[in-house]
Write an enzyme that holds these catalytic residues in place. Structure first.
Site, PDB file in Angstrom:
ATOM      1  N   TYR A 235       0.860  -1.185   0.000  1.00  0.00           N
ATOM      2  CA  TYR A 235       0.000   0.000   0.000  1.00  0.00           C
ATOM      3  C   TYR A 235       0.891   1.228   0.000  1.00  0.00           C
ATOM      4  O   TYR A 235       1.848   1.316   0.769  1.00  0.00           O
ATOM      5  CB  TYR A 235      -0.886  -0.007   1.253  1.00  0.00           C
ATOM      6  CG  TYR A 235      -1.772   1.215   1.391  1.00  0.00           C
ATOM      7  CD1 TYR A 235      -2.809   1.460   0.495  1.00  0.00           C
ATOM      8  CD2 TYR A 235      -1.590   2.119   2.442  1.00  0.00           C
ATOM      9  CE1 TYR A 235      -3.638   2.575   0.635  1.00  0.00           C
ATOM     10  CE2 TYR A 235      -2.418   3.230   2.592  1.00  0.00           C
ATOM     11  CZ  TYR A 235      -3.434   3.448   1.692  1.00  0.00           C
ATOM     12  OH  TYR A 235      -4.257   4.546   1.831  1.00  0.00           O
TER      13      TYR A 235
ATOM     14  N   ASP B  81       9.195   2.803  -0.324  1.00  0.00           N
ATOM     15  CA  ASP B  81       8.150   3.387   0.510  1.00  0.00           C
ATOM     16  C   ASP B  81       8.389   2.920   1.943  1.00  0.00           C
ATOM     17  O   ASP B  81       8.051   1.793   2.316  1.00  0.00           O
ATOM     18  CB  ASP B  81       6.764   2.971   0.019  1.00  0.00           C
ATOM     19  CG  ASP B  81       5.657   3.595   0.871  1.00  0.00           C
ATOM     20  OD1 ASP B  81       5.975   4.163   1.939  1.00  0.00           O
ATOM     21  OD2 ASP B  81       4.489   3.511   0.463  1.00  0.00           O
TER      22      ASP B  81
ATOM     23  N   LYS C 254       4.446   8.500   9.088  1.00  0.00           N
ATOM     24  CA  LYS C 254       4.254   7.847  10.388  1.00  0.00           C
ATOM     25  C   LYS C 254       5.286   8.284  11.449  1.00  0.00           C
ATOM     26  O   LYS C 254       5.114   9.347  12.015  1.00  0.00           O
ATOM     27  CB  LYS C 254       4.163   6.337  10.195  1.00  0.00           C
ATOM     28  CG  LYS C 254       2.923   6.012   9.318  1.00  0.00           C
ATOM     29  CD  LYS C 254       2.507   4.559   9.233  1.00  0.00           C
ATOM     30  CE  LYS C 254       1.150   4.419   8.571  1.00  0.00           C
ATOM     31  NZ  LYS C 254       1.118   3.844   7.252  1.00  0.00           N
TER      32      LYS C 254
HETATM   33  C1  LIG Z   1       0.463   4.341   5.966  1.00  0.00           C
HETATM   34  C2  LIG Z   1       1.172   4.131   4.685  1.00  0.00           C
HETATM   35  C3  LIG Z   1       1.021   5.016   3.600  1.00  0.00           C
HETATM   36  C4  LIG Z   1       0.029   6.125   3.609  1.00  0.00           C
HETATM   37  O1  LIG Z   1       0.277   7.075   4.594  1.00  0.00           O
HETATM   38  P1  LIG Z   1      -0.924   8.026   5.090  1.00  0.00           P
HETATM   39  O2  LIG Z   1      -0.261   8.960   6.039  1.00  0.00           O
HETATM   40  O3  LIG Z   1      -1.944   7.117   5.709  1.00  0.00           O
HETATM   41  O4  LIG Z   1      -1.455   8.718   3.885  1.00  0.00           O
HETATM   42  C5  LIG Z   1       1.818   4.840   2.494  1.00  0.00           C
HETATM   43  N1  LIG Z   1       2.702   3.827   2.434  1.00  0.00           N
HETATM   44  C6  LIG Z   1       2.843   2.939   3.427  1.00  0.00           C
HETATM   45  C7  LIG Z   1       3.858   1.863   3.308  1.00  0.00           C
HETATM   46  C8  LIG Z   1       2.072   3.054   4.579  1.00  0.00           C
HETATM   47  O5  LIG Z   1       2.200   2.143   5.552  1.00  0.00           O
END
Ligand SMILES: *Cc1c(COP(=O)(O)O)cnc(C)c1O
Length: 434
Positions: free
Chosen positions: A146, A241, A274
């Site tokens: 994601y 990511d 995060k």
């Molecule tokens: C949480 C997450 C996102 C999205 O971040 P948001 O702050 O919820 O928009 C993107 N990539 C990864 C790997 C994530 O865990």
């Protein structure tokens, strides 16, 4: 002001009248596991307290950011002080430089970064930058990863590599995802085929190095080695990511772990969120100067944000990073997470329940299965019924794990040895009951 009469069910009913599904992010609705979501009144350290006054040991940590636990004194003080000085200016501040310097000093693959407000925004911007910098359109992502909810990334695999993906959400026109290829995680043959078919058109490969949005699945070393080789050979950018893994699995993030295993390894672009906001809306993307200078106002790739680098959020993030870089932080966090996962697996073994698990730093996952899944189809083939029953039994016992089997779990510095042993004891009881 009395909250005594409030119940989770009552709040959920009220919420559903004014907010679609009663929640502002779908996973919070407990749809995967069923039941009533807990409405959280407050949180301190390793605990959250719901509207009914029930206390939980929190293994979600706001889905990763709360690596210090809730309301860490140094962070709280920094946030209060920043708020006193003003919420938002729409002009540059010294604290943005400090935060950028702090992050760059810990992640050597990046020479520059830009701050944004959410992981979604950071991943979307990194994607545009990768396309702008390479002058190419095609992107590769992996099933089960994601990267936020930008249109081009809400895609599931098509029937073959030549067919590209299909939108996973209504409102995403097929034309918008026609350049997105979705491949199986850890599948070397597929990535080789994708590059041999489309190599000269691929702008980037985006990956969660340890996929935390399908519970906990590591990219294998041969797979990561192959990704790096192919990207370099074909002039595509490798985009990590690390919104979830960043400063969560190690001080140098997941890329520092792969750098230890693969000589000279670095990604080209990295995406964070995060933990770097410490619980406030803050995220970042960064890479080599030559690529980052393609961004406006220097270059042709447009990207902007009214609240980007917000002074209160940067204070929160900076205070958090200054705590986690103290000596011994990750050793202690990793040891606690190991005790937890070993304890869960031990309890399952004693109860005769098949369970496997993995962990790194303060992030973990467990599956009701005989073998650690290596890709998304294997994750969704694990025992969902058993997971859901376990989730609810644990919640009832005051332990709050993620409410879906395809989510990772998180341990914070605030979790005590007693919290971990209480969790393991509860798990032993819940697993025996079945
Ligand atoms: C949480 C997450 C996102 C999205 O971040 P948001 O702050 O919820 O928009 C993107 N990539 C990864 C790997 C994530 O865990």
């Amino acid at each position: 002001m009395s909250t005594e009469s409030k119940t989770n069910a009552g709040l959920f009913a009220r919420a559903q009248k004014v907010i679609p599904g009663g929640v502002n992010s779908p996973v919070r609705a407990f749809r995967a596991v069923g039941g009533t979501p807990r409405f959280i009144a407050r949180a301190h350290g390793a605990y959250m307290v719901d509207a009914e006054g029930k206390r939980y040991i929190d293994y979600i940590g706001s889905w990763g950011p709360m690596i210090l636990g809730h309301g860490h004194p140094a962070v709280l003080e920094a946030v209060k002080k920043a708020a006193d000085d003003g919420f938002s200016f729409g002009a540059p501040t010294e604290r943005e430089i400090e935060l950028a310097e702090e992050i760059l000093s810990l992640v050597p693959s990046m020479e520059q970064l830009r701050l944004v407000s959410s992981g979604t925004e950071a991943a979307m911007s990194a994607l545009r930058l990768a396309r702008g910098a390479t002058g190419r359109s095609y992107i590769v992502k992996f099933e089960g990863c994601y990267h936020g909810h930008a249109d081009a990334l809400l895609v599931k695999a098509g029937s073959g590599l030549a067919t590209f993906g299909h939108p996973t959400s209504a409102g995403v026109p097929p034309e918008v995802v026609q350049h997105t290829m979705v491949l199986e995680y850890n599948n070397l043959a597929q990535i080789e085929e994708a590059f041999s078919l489309h190599g000269k058109d691929i702008a980037c490969v985006m990956i969660e190095p340890i996929a935390g949005n399908m519970n906990f699945v590591r990219a294998s070393v041969p797979f990561m080695t192959k990704l790096r080789e192919l990207c370099t050979k074909h002039g595509a950018l490798l985009v990590f990511d690390e919104v979830m893994t960043g400063f969560r699995v190690a001080l140098g993030s997941a890329q520092s772990l792969y750098a230890k295993l693969i000589p000279g390894f670095t990604p080209d672009l990295s995406v964070f969120g995060k933990v770097i906001g410490g619980g406030m809306p803050l995220a970042a993307f960064g890479g080599k100067r030559a690529v980052m200078e393609q961004l406006a106002p220097l270059g042709p790739v447009y990207q902007a944000g009214t609240l980007s680098g917000n002074p209160v959020a940067t204070a929160c993030g900076l205070a958090t990073l200054r705590e986690i870089r103290k000596p011994g932080f990750y050793e202690a966090l990793g040891a606690k997470t190991k005790t937890l996962v070993d304890g869960l697996l031990g309890a399952a073994r004693e109860a005769g329940v098949p369970m496997v698990g993995d962990r790194e730093g303060g992030m973990f996952g467990f599956f009701f299965a005989d073998q650690l899944p290596q890709n998304y189809p294997a994750v969704i083939a694990t025992d969902k019924e058993r997971f859901n029953a376990f989730f609810h039994a644990m919640l009832e016992s005051g332990v709050y794990f993620a409410p879906a089997l395809y989510e990772a779990g998180f341990v914070s510095a605030a979790h005590s040895a007693d919290d971990i042993s209480a969790t393991v004891a509860a798990a032993a009881r819940c697993l025996r009951k079945r």
